[in-house]
Design a protein around this motif. Sequence first.
Motif, PDB file in Angstrom:
ATOM      1  N   GLN A  23       0.862  -1.179   0.000  1.00 49.43           N
ATOM      2  CA  GLN A  23       0.000   0.000   0.000  1.00 49.43           C
ATOM      3  C   GLN A  23       0.894   1.223   0.000  1.00 49.43           C
ATOM      4  O   GLN A  23       1.911   1.260   0.703  1.00 49.43           O
ATOM      5  CB  GLN A  23      -0.939  -0.001   1.209  1.00 49.43           C
ATOM      6  N   ALA A  24       0.514   2.219  -0.769  1.00 49.44           N
ATOM      7  CA  ALA A  24       1.389   3.369  -0.992  1.00 49.44           C
ATOM      8  C   ALA A  24       0.839   4.643  -0.365  1.00 49.44           C
ATOM      9  O   ALA A  24      -0.372   4.824  -0.210  1.00 49.44           O
ATOM     10  CB  ALA A  24       1.605   3.576  -2.484  1.00 49.44           C
ATOM     11  N   GLU A  25       1.765   5.516  -0.053  1.00 46.10           N
ATOM     12  CA  GLU A  25       1.446   6.878   0.384  1.00 46.10           C
ATOM     13  C   GLU A  25       1.598   7.794  -0.827  1.00 46.10           C
ATOM     14  O   GLU A  25       2.574   7.691  -1.574  1.00 46.10           O
ATOM     15  CB  GLU A  25       2.431   7.305   1.474  1.00 46.10           C
ATOM     16  N   VAL A  26       0.634   8.697  -1.033  1.00 41.85           N
ATOM     17  CA  VAL A  26       0.760   9.673  -2.115  1.00 41.85           C
ATOM     18  C   VAL A  26       1.050  11.052  -1.517  1.00 41.85           C
ATOM     19  O   VAL A  26       0.687  11.339  -0.376  1.00 41.85           O
ATOM     20  CB  VAL A  26      -0.507   9.723  -3.002  1.00 41.85           C
ATOM     21  N   PHE A  27       1.711  11.894  -2.289  1.00 43.14           N
ATOM     22  CA  PHE A  27       2.085  13.219  -1.782  1.00 43.14           C
ATOM     23  C   PHE A  27       2.295  14.182  -2.948  1.00 43.14           C
ATOM     24  O   PHE A  27       2.556  13.772  -4.087  1.00 43.14           O
ATOM     25  CB  PHE A  27       3.345  13.147  -0.922  1.00 43.14           C
ATOM     26  N   THR A  28       2.190  15.471  -2.653  1.00 45.05           N
ATOM     27  CA  THR A  28       2.405  16.519  -3.655  1.00 45.05           C
ATOM     28  C   THR A  28       3.455  17.528  -3.202  1.00 45.05           C
ATOM     29  O   THR A  28       3.652  18.554  -3.853  1.00 45.05           O
ATOM     30  CB  THR A  28       1.094  17.255  -3.970  1.00 45.05           C
ATOM     31  N   ASP A  29       4.120  17.238  -2.096  1.00 43.08           N
ATOM     32  CA  ASP A  29       5.167  18.121  -1.593  1.00 43.08           C
ATOM     33  C   ASP A  29       6.279  18.264  -2.631  1.00 43.08           C
ATOM     34  O   ASP A  29       6.864  17.274  -3.063  1.00 43.08           O
ATOM     35  CB  ASP A  29       5.720  17.539  -0.286  1.00 43.08           C
ATOM     36  N   HIS A  30       6.595  19.489  -3.020  1.00 43.36           N
ATOM     37  CA  HIS A  30       7.539  19.723  -4.102  1.00 43.36           C
ATOM     38  C   HIS A  30       8.952  19.223  -3.781  1.00 43.36           C
ATOM     39  O   HIS A  30       9.672  18.770  -4.679  1.00 43.36           O
ATOM     40  CB  HIS A  30       7.561  21.203  -4.479  1.00 43.36           C
ATOM     41  N   GLU A  31       9.351  19.310  -2.542  1.00 45.21           N
ATOM     42  CA  GLU A  31      10.693  18.843  -2.180  1.00 45.21           C
ATOM     43  C   GLU A  31      10.827  17.341  -2.406  1.00 45.21           C
ATOM     44  O   GLU A  31      11.832  16.862  -2.962  1.00 45.21           O
ATOM     45  CB  GLU A  31      10.994  19.191  -0.725  1.00 45.21           C
ATOM     46  N   ARG A  32       9.823  16.595  -2.006  1.00 44.59           N
ATOM     47  CA  ARG A  32       9.858  15.136  -2.204  1.00 44.59           C
ATOM     48  C   ARG A  32       9.728  14.792  -3.688  1.00 44.59           C
ATOM     49  O   ARG A  32      10.405  13.883  -4.184  1.00 44.59           O
ATOM     50  CB  ARG A  32       8.745  14.460  -1.401  1.00 44.59           C
ATOM     51  N   LEU A  33       8.861  15.513  -4.385  1.00 43.62           N
ATOM     52  CA  LEU A  33       8.707  15.257  -5.809  1.00 43.62           C
ATOM     53  C   LEU A  33      10.011  15.542  -6.563  1.00 43.62           C
ATOM     54  O   LEU A  33      10.391  14.789  -7.469  1.00 43.62           O
ATOM     55  CB  LEU A  33       7.585  16.132  -6.390  1.00 43.62           C
ATOM     56  N   LEU A  34      10.684  16.597  -6.182  1.00 50.87           N
ATOM     57  CA  LEU A  34      11.942  16.946  -6.846  1.00 50.87           C
ATOM     58  C   LEU A  34      12.987  15.857  -6.636  1.00 50.87           C
ATOM     59  O   LEU A  34      13.766  15.550  -7.551  1.00 50.87           O
ATOM     60  CB  LEU A  34      12.453  18.290  -6.331  1.00 50.87           C
ATOM     61  N   ARG A  35      13.001  15.253  -5.457  1.00 42.26           N
ATOM     62  CA  ARG A  35      13.952  14.159  -5.206  1.00 42.26           C
ATOM     63  C   ARG A  35      13.665  12.974  -6.121  1.00 42.26           C
ATOM     64  O   ARG A  35      14.585  12.315  -6.613  1.00 42.26           O
ATOM     65  CB  ARG A  35      13.899  13.728  -3.737  1.00 42.26           C
ATOM     66  N   ILE A  36      12.380  12.691  -6.353  1.00 42.38           N
ATOM     67  CA  ILE A  36      12.018  11.563  -7.221  1.00 42.38           C
ATOM     68  C   ILE A  36      12.414  11.844  -8.666  1.00 42.38           C
ATOM     69  O   ILE A  36      13.097  11.022  -9.301  1.00 42.38           O
ATOM     70  CB  ILE A  36      10.503  11.279  -7.144  1.00 42.38           C
ATOM     71  N   VAL A  37      12.006  12.995  -9.198  1.00 41.58           N
ATOM     72  CA  VAL A  37      12.304  13.265 -10.609  1.00 41.58           C
ATOM     73  C   VAL A  37      13.805  13.433 -10.825  1.00 41.58           C
ATOM     74  O   VAL A  37      14.337  13.039 -11.877  1.00 41.58           O
ATOM     75  CB  VAL A  37      11.517  14.485 -11.128  1.00 41.58           C
TER      76      VAL A  37
END
Length: 213
Positions: free
Chosen positions: A113-127
Amino acid sequence: MYLPAHFKENELPVLHAQIEGSRLALVVTSGSQGLQASHLPLLLRPDEGDNGTLYGHFAKANPQWRDVQEGTEVMVIFSGADAYISPSFYPAKAEHGKVVPTWNYLAVHAYGQAEVFTDHERLLRIVSGLTEKHEASRAEPWAVSDAPADYIEKMLNGIVGFALPIARLEGKRKLNQNRSAEDIAGVSKGLAQSPNPSDQHIAQLMSQGTPRV
């Protein structure tokens, strides 16, 4: 996944290697919107949790992330090399003719089961992580920081990230382990003569005796 004992792979480093080697995963859910599937590149953090954690992102316009947010179980499929096995590869064909075609392949399924998020800092780490992974082999790798910061911020507004701690892993390595050493050698030799890179990879794995990624 149907897993006869002789095709089952249990070693975590081998399963992780298959995940790392799969450039595009298939993320599958069955929630309030029915069955949904998305083809996504993912990052594996092998040291997070018992089986590792997967990170990725959906387009915000993709409704599948809402099912993930609601807590539905997620299945992620990582497909590896595969090869059609002709009966003509088997020495047993000349002996008794009791042979039929089959297919050899590598596959790993991850569940959780996954957690979803829109926090830009976390998104930037992924991309950034995905970019670094897939640009690494280029002579002049492109980096997220090469694009204007305001443009990247705008792009981040259009995605939803997720973190999937892997609760369960299933691995299958179907490489004719259920046949005689002679038949395995025959298949390996036959596939090695194919111009198809996937066939050649399966041949290489079979020729190693104890196949590994």
